[in-house]
Design a protein around this motif. Structure first.
Motif, PDB file in Angstrom:
ATOM      1  N   GLU A 106       0.849  -1.191   0.000  1.00  0.00           N
ATOM      2  CA  GLU A 106       0.000   0.000   0.000  1.00  0.00           C
ATOM      3  C   GLU A 106       0.882   1.238   0.000  1.00  0.00           C
ATOM      4  O   GLU A 106       1.731   1.416   0.880  1.00  0.00           O
ATOM      5  N   TYR A 107       0.714   2.064  -0.992  1.00  0.00           N
ATOM      6  CA  TYR A 107       1.512   3.280  -1.193  1.00  0.00           C
ATOM      7  C   TYR A 107       2.992   2.976  -1.404  1.00  0.00           C
ATOM      8  O   TYR A 107       3.811   3.887  -1.371  1.00  0.00           O
ATOM      9  N   GLU A 108       3.358   1.714  -1.596  1.00  0.00           N
ATOM     10  CA  GLU A 108       4.768   1.311  -1.759  1.00  0.00           C
ATOM     11  C   GLU A 108       5.629   1.913  -0.655  1.00  0.00           C
ATOM     12  O   GLU A 108       6.693   2.458  -0.883  1.00  0.00           O
ATOM     13  N   HIS A 109       5.117   1.798   0.567  1.00  0.00           N
ATOM     14  CA  HIS A 109       5.767   2.324   1.767  1.00  0.00           C
ATOM     15  C   HIS A 109       6.898   1.397   2.215  1.00  0.00           C
ATOM     16  O   HIS A 109       6.755   0.183   2.207  1.00  0.00           O
ATOM     17  N   ARG A 110       8.019   1.994   2.612  1.00  0.00           N
ATOM     18  CA  ARG A 110       9.121   1.278   3.227  1.00  0.00           C
ATOM     19  C   ARG A 110       9.401   1.960   4.564  1.00  0.00           C
ATOM     20  O   ARG A 110       9.237   3.172   4.693  1.00  0.00           O
ATOM     21  N   LEU A 111       9.845   1.181   5.545  1.00  0.00           N
ATOM     22  CA  LEU A 111      10.184   1.755   6.840  1.00  0.00           C
ATOM     23  C   LEU A 111      11.541   1.227   7.267  1.00  0.00           C
ATOM     24  O   LEU A 111      11.780   0.027   7.227  1.00  0.00           O
ATOM     25  N   PHE A 112      12.398   2.155   7.655  1.00  0.00           N
ATOM     26  CA  PHE A 112      13.734   1.842   8.155  1.00  0.00           C
ATOM     27  C   PHE A 112      13.817   2.285   9.603  1.00  0.00           C
ATOM     28  O   PHE A 112      13.179   3.260   9.998  1.00  0.00           O
ATOM     29  N   LYS A 113      14.631   1.597  10.388  1.00  0.00           N
ATOM     30  CA  LYS A 113      14.970   2.031  11.733  1.00  0.00           C
ATOM     31  C   LYS A 113      16.328   2.715  11.654  1.00  0.00           C
ATOM     32  O   LYS A 113      17.181   2.338  10.852  1.00  0.00           O
ATOM     33  N   GLY A 114      16.512   3.720  12.504  1.00  0.00           N
ATOM     34  CA  GLY A 114      17.736   4.501  12.482  1.00  0.00           C
ATOM     35  C   GLY A 114      18.916   3.789  13.100  1.00  0.00           C
ATOM     36  O   GLY A 114      18.747   2.851  13.873  1.00  0.00           O
ATOM     37  N   PRO A 115      20.111   4.267  12.774  1.00  0.00           N
ATOM     38  CA  PRO A 115      21.339   3.604  13.233  1.00  0.00           C
ATOM     39  C   PRO A 115      21.660   3.803  14.712  1.00  0.00           C
ATOM     40  O   PRO A 115      22.117   2.884  15.369  1.00  0.00           O
ATOM     41  N   ASP A 116      21.437   5.007  15.251  1.00  0.00           N
ATOM     42  CA  ASP A 116      21.843   5.244  16.636  1.00  0.00           C
ATOM     43  C   ASP A 116      20.849   6.090  17.416  1.00  0.00           C
ATOM     44  O   ASP A 116      21.049   6.362  18.586  1.00  0.00           O
ATOM     45  N   THR A 117      19.786   6.491  16.779  1.00  0.00           N
ATOM     46  CA  THR A 117      18.687   7.201  17.416  1.00  0.00           C
ATOM     47  C   THR A 117      17.444   6.392  17.092  1.00  0.00           C
ATOM     48  O   THR A 117      17.366   5.788  16.025  1.00  0.00           O
ATOM     49  N   ASP A 118      16.471   6.374  17.998  1.00  0.00           N
ATOM     50  CA  ASP A 118      15.241   5.645  17.700  1.00  0.00           C
ATOM     51  C   ASP A 118      14.458   6.458  16.674  1.00  0.00           C
ATOM     52  O   ASP A 118      13.821   7.461  17.006  1.00  0.00           O
ATOM     53  N   VAL A 119      14.598   6.049  15.421  1.00  0.00           N
ATOM     54  CA  VAL A 119      14.004   6.747  14.284  1.00  0.00           C
ATOM     55  C   VAL A 119      13.162   5.769  13.473  1.00  0.00           C
ATOM     56  O   VAL A 119      13.578   4.634  13.261  1.00  0.00           O
ATOM     57  N   ASN A 120      11.999   6.234  13.052  1.00  0.00           N
ATOM     58  CA  ASN A 120      11.219   5.539  12.036  1.00  0.00           C
ATOM     59  C   ASN A 120      11.342   6.380  10.774  1.00  0.00           C
ATOM     60  O   ASN A 120      10.818   7.492  10.718  1.00  0.00           O
ATOM     61  N   LEU A 121      12.038   5.849   9.786  1.00  0.00           N
ATOM     62  CA  LEU A 121      12.212   6.541   8.514  1.00  0.00           C
ATOM     63  C   LEU A 121      11.222   5.935   7.518  1.00  0.00           C
ATOM     64  O   LEU A 121      11.392   4.805   7.074  1.00  0.00           O
ATOM     65  N   HIS A 122      10.173   6.691   7.219  1.00  0.00           N
ATOM     66  CA  HIS A 122       9.127   6.257   6.293  1.00  0.00           C
ATOM     67  C   HIS A 122       9.504   6.717   4.895  1.00  0.00           C
ATOM     68  O   HIS A 122       9.741   7.906   4.684  1.00  0.00           O
ATOM     69  N   VAL A 123       9.536   5.800   3.937  1.00  0.00           N
ATOM     70  CA  VAL A 123       9.912   6.140   2.571  1.00  0.00           C
ATOM     71  C   VAL A 123       8.727   5.887   1.651  1.00  0.00           C
ATOM     72  O   VAL A 123       8.116   4.818   1.681  1.00  0.00           O
ATOM     73  N   TYR A 124       8.434   6.893   0.830  1.00  0.00           N
ATOM     74  CA  TYR A 124       7.389   6.824  -0.194  1.00  0.00           C
ATOM     75  C   TYR A 124       7.950   7.442  -1.468  1.00  0.00           C
ATOM     76  O   TYR A 124       8.934   8.179  -1.420  1.00  0.00           O
ATOM     77  N   SER A 125       7.277   7.209  -2.575  1.00  0.00           N
ATOM     78  CA  SER A 125       7.581   7.985  -3.777  1.00  0.00           C
ATOM     79  C   SER A 125       7.223   9.431  -3.483  1.00  0.00           C
ATOM     80  O   SER A 125       6.231   9.711  -2.789  1.00  0.00           O
TER      81      SER A 125
END
Length: 184
Positions: A106-125
């Motif tokens: 759905e929406y071609e969503h990708r989610l990454f976790k950060g390297p040293d901070t608690d981060v949710n990196l949401h990727v979309y077109s």
């Protein structure tokens, strides 16, 4: 007859690795004025890794709204030219320490976790309407104290419940998020 997909099936389909269970309440903390600085650090790291592939980069979610209690996780939304073209952004993000956790159709969503901070990196077109929706919601909460208070009350009530998965907590907020978003 349509058979609905269980939460476990839905999460198993989306997660790249094992689905983490919460089996607890959700931790909310008071707003931390350090959060914008954490975003700026992640923004520099992401732009350094991706250069012009990072078309849109915004601090979103509750940590982007001064005065709002939040899970202490900095949400970042990244718009790339085409989120299905993972070769263009996944290797550089992984080299910068980010870990791909979720891949949703759905929406071609990708989610990454950060390297040293608690981060949710949401990727979309970059042209995905979800990006504008997240930014409008953030801006509404920043500008309208009544909506910010409604959202915080809802979050606090829901966070006190025990959830098997964090996604259940997120899903439970949907009606309030939708109502506030409609006013944005």
């Amino acid at each position: 007859m349509v058979v609905s997909e269980s939460m476990e099936e839905r999460l198993a389909r989306a997660f790249v690795r094992e689905v983490p269970k919460l089996n607890s309440t959700v931790t909310l903390v008071e707003y931390d004025p350090a959060w914008p600085g954490l975003f700026e650090r992640e923004e520099a790291r992401i732009r350094g890794a991706l250069g012009p592939v990072a078309v849109v980069l915004e601090h979103v979610g509750s940590t982007s709204v001064p005065g709002l209690a939040a899970k202490p996780i900095v949400d970042v939304v990244l718009g790339v030219p085409d989120s299905t073209d993972e070769a263009a952004y996944v290797p550089p993000l992984e080299a910068a320490g980010y870990v791909l956790r979720i891949r949703e159709a759905e929406y071609e969503h990708r989610l990454f976790k950060g390297p040293d901070t608690d981060v949710n990196l949401h990727v979309y077109s970059a042209d995905c309407p979800e990006i504008a929706k997240m930014v409008r919601f953030r801006d509404r909460l920043r500008a309208v104290p009544e909506d910010r208070e409604l959202y915080e009350r809802t979050k606090r009530e829901l966070a006190a419940r025990t959830w098997t998965y964090v996604q259940e907590y997120a899903d439970a907020k949907t009606s309030v998020v939708t109502a506030i978003g409609a006013r944005a």
